[in-house]
Design a protein around this motif. Structure first.
Motif, short mmCIF file in Angstrom:
data_model
loop_
_atom_site.label_atom_id
_atom_site.label_comp_id
_atom_site.label_asym_id
_atom_site.label_seq_id
_atom_site.Cartn_x
_atom_site.Cartn_y
_atom_site.Cartn_z
N ALA A 17 85.24 53.83 65.47
CA ALA A 17 84.54 55.10 65.15
C ALA A 17 83.04 54.90 64.93
O ALA A 17 82.22 55.61 65.54
CB ALA A 17 85.19 55.77 63.95
N PRO A 18 82.61 53.94 64.09
CA PRO A 18 81.16 53.76 63.95
C PRO A 18 80.49 53.26 65.23
O PRO A 18 79.33 53.60 65.50
CB PRO A 18 81.02 52.74 62.81
N LEU A 19 81.22 52.47 66.05
CA LEU A 19 80.65 52.06 67.33
C LEU A 19 80.45 53.27 68.25
O LEU A 19 79.42 53.40 68.91
CB LEU A 19 81.53 51.00 68.02
N ALA A 20 81.42 54.18 68.26
CA ALA A 20 81.29 55.39 69.07
C ALA A 20 80.08 56.21 68.62
O ALA A 20 79.34 56.75 69.45
CB ALA A 20 82.56 56.24 68.98
N LYS A 165 79.97 29.84 53.95
CA LYS A 165 81.43 29.90 54.10
C LYS A 165 81.86 31.34 54.28
O LYS A 165 81.29 32.25 53.70
CB LYS A 165 82.10 29.33 52.83
N ALA A 166 82.92 31.53 55.10
CA ALA A 166 83.49 32.88 55.34
C ALA A 166 82.39 33.91 55.62
O ALA A 166 82.27 34.91 54.92
CB ALA A 166 84.32 33.32 54.15
N PRO A 167 81.55 33.66 56.64
CA PRO A 167 80.44 34.59 56.87
C PRO A 167 80.91 35.93 57.41
O PRO A 167 81.91 36.02 58.11
CB PRO A 167 79.60 33.85 57.91
N MET A 168 80.17 36.98 57.09
CA MET A 168 80.38 38.30 57.67
C MET A 168 79.74 38.31 59.05
O MET A 168 78.58 37.94 59.20
CB MET A 168 79.73 39.35 56.76
N ARG A 169 80.50 38.72 60.07
CA ARG A 169 79.91 38.81 61.41
C ARG A 169 78.86 39.92 61.46
O ARG A 169 79.04 40.98 60.86
CB ARG A 169 81.00 39.08 62.45
N GLU A 170 77.81 39.67 62.21
CA GLU A 170 76.70 40.63 62.29
C GLU A 170 77.18 41.98 62.81
O GLU A 170 76.71 43.03 62.34
CB GLU A 170 75.60 40.08 63.20
N THR A 171 78.08 41.98 63.80
CA THR A 171 78.59 43.23 64.36
C THR A 171 79.31 44.05 63.28
O THR A 171 79.13 45.27 63.18
CB THR A 171 79.55 42.93 65.52
N MET A 172 80.12 43.37 62.45
CA MET A 172 80.83 44.05 61.37
C MET A 172 79.86 44.55 60.31
O MET A 172 79.97 45.68 59.82
CB MET A 172 81.85 43.11 60.74
N ALA A 173 78.89 43.70 59.95
CA ALA A 173 77.91 44.08 58.93
C ALA A 173 77.17 45.35 59.36
O ALA A 173 76.97 46.27 58.56
CB ALA A 173 76.93 42.94 58.69
N ALA A 174 76.76 45.40 60.62
CA ALA A 174 76.02 46.56 61.12
C ALA A 174 76.86 47.83 61.05
O ALA A 174 76.37 48.91 60.69
CB ALA A 174 75.56 46.32 62.56
N MET A 175 78.15 47.72 61.38
CA MET A 175 79.02 48.90 61.36
C MET A 175 79.36 49.32 59.93
O MET A 175 79.47 50.51 59.64
CB MET A 175 80.30 48.63 62.16
N ARG A 178 76.41 51.24 58.79
CA ARG A 178 76.45 52.57 59.40
C ARG A 178 77.45 53.46 58.67
O ARG A 178 77.18 54.64 58.42
CB ARG A 178 76.79 52.44 60.89
N GLU A 179 78.61 52.90 58.33
CA GLU A 179 79.63 53.67 57.62
C GLU A 179 79.11 54.16 56.26
O GLU A 179 79.58 55.17 55.74
CB GLU A 179 80.88 52.83 57.41
N GLY A 196 72.90 35.84 54.31
CA GLY A 196 71.95 36.95 54.45
C GLY A 196 72.25 37.99 55.50
O GLY A 196 71.38 38.80 55.83
N THR A 197 73.48 38.03 56.00
CA THR A 197 73.79 38.87 57.16
C THR A 197 73.49 40.35 56.91
O THR A 197 72.81 40.99 57.72
CB THR A 197 75.26 38.70 57.57
N PHE A 198 74.02 40.93 55.82
CA PHE A 198 73.79 42.36 55.57
C PHE A 198 72.31 42.68 55.45
O PHE A 198 71.82 43.67 56.01
CB PHE A 198 74.49 42.79 54.27
N VAL A 199 71.58 41.85 54.74
CA VAL A 199 70.17 42.10 54.47
C VAL A 199 69.34 42.00 55.76
O VAL A 199 68.49 42.85 56.05
CB VAL A 199 69.64 41.11 53.41
N ILE A 200 69.63 40.97 56.56
CA ILE A 200 68.87 40.76 57.80
C ILE A 200 69.19 41.85 58.82
O ILE A 200 68.29 42.37 59.49
CB ILE A 200 69.15 39.35 58.36
N GLU A 201 70.47 42.24 58.94
CA GLU A 201 70.83 43.34 59.84
C GLU A 201 70.10 44.62 59.44
O GLU A 201 69.56 45.33 60.30
CB GLU A 201 72.35 43.59 59.82
N ALA A 202 70.10 44.92 58.14
CA ALA A 202 69.43 46.14 57.67
C ALA A 202 67.94 46.11 57.99
O ALA A 202 67.37 47.12 58.45
CB ALA A 202 69.65 46.30 56.16
#
Length: 367
Positions: A17-20, A165-175, A178-179, A196-202
């Motif tokens: 849904a967020p990708l759409a 460890k257990a990093p959040m994927r950038e694609t997931m963080a971005a979605m 968005r959510e 830093g994935t969420f912060v860098i994506e933002a």
């Protein structure tokens, strides 16, 4: 084949849904399917999707299809397929075939026929480690030929070398961002930022930076590739001015070091700030209230989850007492841990597969 074919954008299951919504914002008309989004377009759309989409993990170009009831028919029609329009004879090719509900039920035999057709009609070498991948799907006797135009998964943006460890994927963080309604204008804080994935994506979204700007793609090795048009497409994506309002903190000094290095490589160091900080010492930055988003430990591989309930309760206390007006999002596989925060969560989002676990986004309205 034409310049108007189906393009399938692979999504993380649960994040269609967020990708759409992202696809729609970029001007395409999405058709949502389990596991992804279908759009129609030509090669420029394929390049644009790989370059600019934050939520897709892969872009498949469905370049043709034909019916085949038996292997001899598959062989004949595969030999007539215009492979030279899309594949280069001087580069090796890998074939991946699957078959469902079809008279041709043996995927291995189908793979051999198509390999032979490409080798003999085009003259390309067949190799198991080839960068050019042709995906063949036989369903209800319809053979669909797709090309993997991406190569390495799109979550690999090309500038994140240091990983926690257990990093959040950038694609997931971005979605997930968005959510939560993030559009690039709000402040974002991750108090357990890892690498830093969420912060860098933002920060990248706020600056208008294309996620694929620093990496290579499989489509650059296809016969349909036009280097001059690709360069023009990349040059058309311009950077916007954005304020320093993307913050990460973590109690681990190594994580903060990684985050800073990753932000530097991504070109957003001046928009971000990373500090060593315990949750108990967390204070709101000097910005308008924005979004707190955090991927805390779930205890999935820890026998005793007791301490995690205490951590989540303390985290909830800090957010409630110090972050009035902020919206909170927590990604977790454990509903009990989310509830232990005592935060006023809305009903959680869909279940998302993440590293063998099933996680959901729990979010609040402004505190």
């Amino acid at each position: 084949m034409s310049e108007n074919f189906e393009i399938f954008l692979v999504a993380t299951p649960g994040l269609e849904a967020p990708l759409a919504a992202e696809v729609r914002d970029l001007g395409w008309t999405p058709e949502v399917q389990p596991g992804g989004i279908t759009i129609r377009g030509g090669w420029q759309d394929v390049w644009q999707a790989n370059l600019t989409l934050r939520g897709a993990t892969r872009v498949l170009a469905r370049v043709g299809s034909f019916r085949a009831m038996h292997l001899a028919q598959l062989d004949k029609r595969a030999r007539k397929f215009p492979w030279a329009d899309v594949l280069r004879a001087d580069l090796p090719v890998k074939i991946e075939a699957i078959s469902r509900k079809s008279k041709i039920y043996h995927a291995g035999a189908a793979t051999q026929r198509i390999e032979r057709a490409i080798a003999e009609e085009l003259g390309a070498t067949i190799a198991a480690d080839a960068a050019n991948v042709v995906k063949v799907r036989i369903e209800d006797d319809l053979v669909t030929i797709s090309l993997d135009t991406t190569g390495e998964s799109l979550h690999k943006r090309g500038h994140k070398e240091a990983v926690a460890k257990a990093p959040m994927r950038e694609t997931m963080a971005a979605m997930f961002l968005r959510e939560m309604g993030f559009d690039g204008t709000q402040a974002v804080l991750d108090p357990m930022c890892g690498s830093g994935t969420f912060v860098i994506e933002a920060a990248e979204i706020a600056a208008g930076l294309a996620p694929g700007r620093t990496r290579q793609f499989a489509f650059e090795n296809l016969a349909s590739f036009d280097p001059k048009a690709w360069r023009k497409l990349k040059d058309a994506v311009t950077r916007r001015n954005a304020p320093l309002q993307f913050f990460g903190s973590d109690r681990d000094a190594g994580a903060i070091r990684m985050s800073r290095q990753n932000a530097e490589r991504a070109g957003v160091a001046e928009l971000t700030r990373f500090d060593i900080c315990q949750i108990s010492d967390l204070q709101p930055p000097e910005t308008a209230p924005g979004i707190i988003i955090v991927n805390p430990p779930y205890g999935a591989r820890i026998g005793n989850k007791g301490p995690l309930y205490g951590l989540h309760a303390a985290m909830g206390d800090v957010f409630r007492s110090r972050f009035s007006g902020w919206r909170v999002g927590i990604v977790t596989s454990e509903a009990g841990l989310a509830k232990a925060t005592g935060l006023p969560f809305q009903p959680p989002g869909p279940i998302i597969a993440h590293g063998g676990l099933k996680v959901r986004l729990w979010q609040t309205v402004p505190l």
